[in-house]
Design an enzyme around this catalytic site. Structure first.
Site, mmCIF file in Angstrom:
data_model
loop_
_atom_site.group_PDB
_atom_site.id
_atom_site.type_symbol
_atom_site.label_atom_id
_atom_site.label_comp_id
_atom_site.label_asym_id
_atom_site.label_seq_id
_atom_site.Cartn_x
_atom_site.Cartn_y
_atom_site.Cartn_z
ATOM 1 N N ASP A 22 0.759 -1.204 -0.187
ATOM 2 C CA ASP A 22 -0.027 0.109 -0.098
ATOM 3 C C ASP A 22 0.770 1.218 -0.098
ATOM 4 O OD1 ASP A 22 -2.877 -1.312 0.648
ATOM 5 O OD2 ASP A 22 -1.325 -2.428 1.647
ATOM 6 N N ASP A 34 -1.783 -3.015 -3.859
ATOM 7 C CA ASP A 34 -2.044 -1.439 -3.753
ATOM 8 C C ASP A 34 -0.669 -0.767 -4.111
ATOM 9 O OD1 ASP A 34 -4.488 -1.885 -3.732
ATOM 10 O OD2 ASP A 34 -4.893 -0.981 -1.748
ATOM 11 N N TYR A 49 -1.578 4.211 -6.439
ATOM 12 C CA TYR A 49 -2.761 4.768 -6.081
ATOM 13 C C TYR A 49 -3.115 6.073 -6.899
ATOM 14 C CZ TYR A 49 -2.955 2.394 -1.476
ATOM 15 O OH TYR A 49 -3.071 1.517 -0.723
ATOM 16 N N HIS A 89 -2.917 -9.669 -1.447
ATOM 17 C CA HIS A 89 -3.273 -8.281 -0.877
ATOM 18 C C HIS A 89 -4.312 -8.094 0.265
ATOM 19 C CE1 HIS A 89 -3.713 -4.144 -1.087
ATOM 20 N NE2 HIS A 89 -5.155 -4.069 -0.981
ATOM 21 N N HIS A 134 -10.527 -2.456 7.329
ATOM 22 C CA HIS A 134 -11.361 -3.261 6.505
ATOM 23 C C HIS A 134 -11.728 -4.494 7.215
ATOM 24 C CE1 HIS A 134 -10.631 -0.971 2.834
ATOM 25 N NE2 HIS A 134 -9.140 -0.879 3.142
ATOM 26 N N HIS A 189 -3.322 -4.351 2.415
ATOM 27 C CA HIS A 189 -4.969 -3.664 2.058
ATOM 28 C C HIS A 189 -5.399 -2.693 3.489
ATOM 29 C CE1 HIS A 189 -8.934 -3.540 0.497
ATOM 30 N NE2 HIS A 189 -9.414 -4.453 1.450
#
Length: 329
Positions: free
Chosen positions: A48, A81, A84, A212, A221, A247
């Protein structure tokens, strides 16, 4: 069969119940043998991250470089990720250089990167991020949907988790690039079969799965129920040691109540600090940090250890386990 660091395909034979039909599935395999004399592996794990250095991405990268030099790391794992907010537009997108090549500049980070796709990557041009053209732009880059890295005593199984989540197929706020995924049910079935068969035939002493999405998480999440229902039973049945994910933008360690499996989140590569934590059984929740950072992984013949570092390079949490080989005297 020698592989010599070139891509090959494993032919995994899957027997179906219907009329004794044999379905042959292919999963790409890469050979990355240890270079240290004792056969140990040192790996950095980050997720991420791709924000042009913003949200402390550059600071995390700097600390990764220092630790990479100290440990003489063998390779780096990205838990997805990677770019972005909406992946890459094409294989010439400047975001690739601005968020990857120009950020991870330390000499110690010029090793092979093995990356999986995250949900934000699926919002862009997925085929661009998977394109061999990116490796020509930066030789350390490698990103595929699902694949295996063999490293002597340990096998790493990378799993494409985004297509498992139902919500991405009904969202109206974002568009996803599902080329190569439809028909979805067939795709998911094949992924599960490939992973299961690869785990079953693996003779490695240690087995590590990377995806992920979370399986279990106390973060924003939370759990990914589709993976709890479909992937987790396969991991437990095949005695997987670690499941590593991103994530959730945090650093996290949860211990399984049913097996030796440990759930590790390394999703603090850039934007973090959501300020959310869901209550968890303290016997299973070993560590939770809602901030930026990364993880190190060391694997030897008999021991495996992990450590989490914050954006200042300070150790936040360490854990290790042993698996000794018994010989007859």
């Amino acid at each position: 069969m020698a592989i010599n660091n070139k891509t090959t395909a494993i032919l995994l034979v899957v027997y179906t119940v219907v009329a004794g039909v044999i379905v042959v599935a292919e999963l790409q395999r890469f050979d990355h043998q240890p270079t240290k004399a004792d056969g140990s592996l040192d790996i950095l794990v980050v997720g991420d991250w791709g924000r042009r250095g913003l949200y402390n991405q550059s600071d995390v990268a700097f600390q990764m470089g220092k630790m990479g030099d100290k440990l003489d790391v063998d390779f780096i794992i990205s838990t997805g990720d990677n770019f972005y907010d909406d992946g890459l537009t094409d294989d010439e997108d400047p975001l690739f250089v601005e968020s990857f090549t120009e950020i991870y500049t330390a000499d110690s980070l010029q090793k092979q990167w093995y990356s999986v796709l995250g949900n934000h990557d699926y919002r862009g041009n997925v085929l661009a991020q998977l394109s061999p053209a990116l490796k020509k732009r930066d030789s350390k880059w490698l990103c595929l949907r699902s694949f295996i890295v063999n490293s002597g005593i340990v096998d790493f199984f990378f799993v494409d988790t985004t297509p498992f989540q139902d919500k991405y197929f009904t969202e109206e706020d974002h568009d996803y690039d599902w080329r190569g995924v439809h028909p979805r049910e067939e795709y998911l079935s094949n992924v599960l079969k490939e992973v299961e068969m690869a785990l079953e035939v693996s003779s490695a002493k240690w087995k590590i799965v990377i995806g992920h999405h979370t399986i279990f998480s106390a973060g924003h999440h939370g759990n990914t129920q589709e993976l709890v229902d479909q992937l987790l039973p396969i991991l437990e049945a095949n005695e997987v040691d670690l499941y590593i994910n991103g994530h959730d933008h945090c650093l996290q360690h949860i211990s399984s109540e049913n097996s030796q499996l440990q759930f590790l989140t390394s999703g603090g590569g850039s934007k973090a600090w959501r300020g959310e934590f869901n209550e968890w059984d303290p016997n299973q929740m070993k560590f939770y940090y809602d901030g930026q950072g990364f993880m190190t992984l060391r694997v030897t013949e008999d021991e495996m250890s992990v450590a989490f570092f914050d954006v200042f390079g300070d150790i936040l949490h360490q854990w290790s386990t042993s698996k000794y080989t018994h010989t007859d005297s």
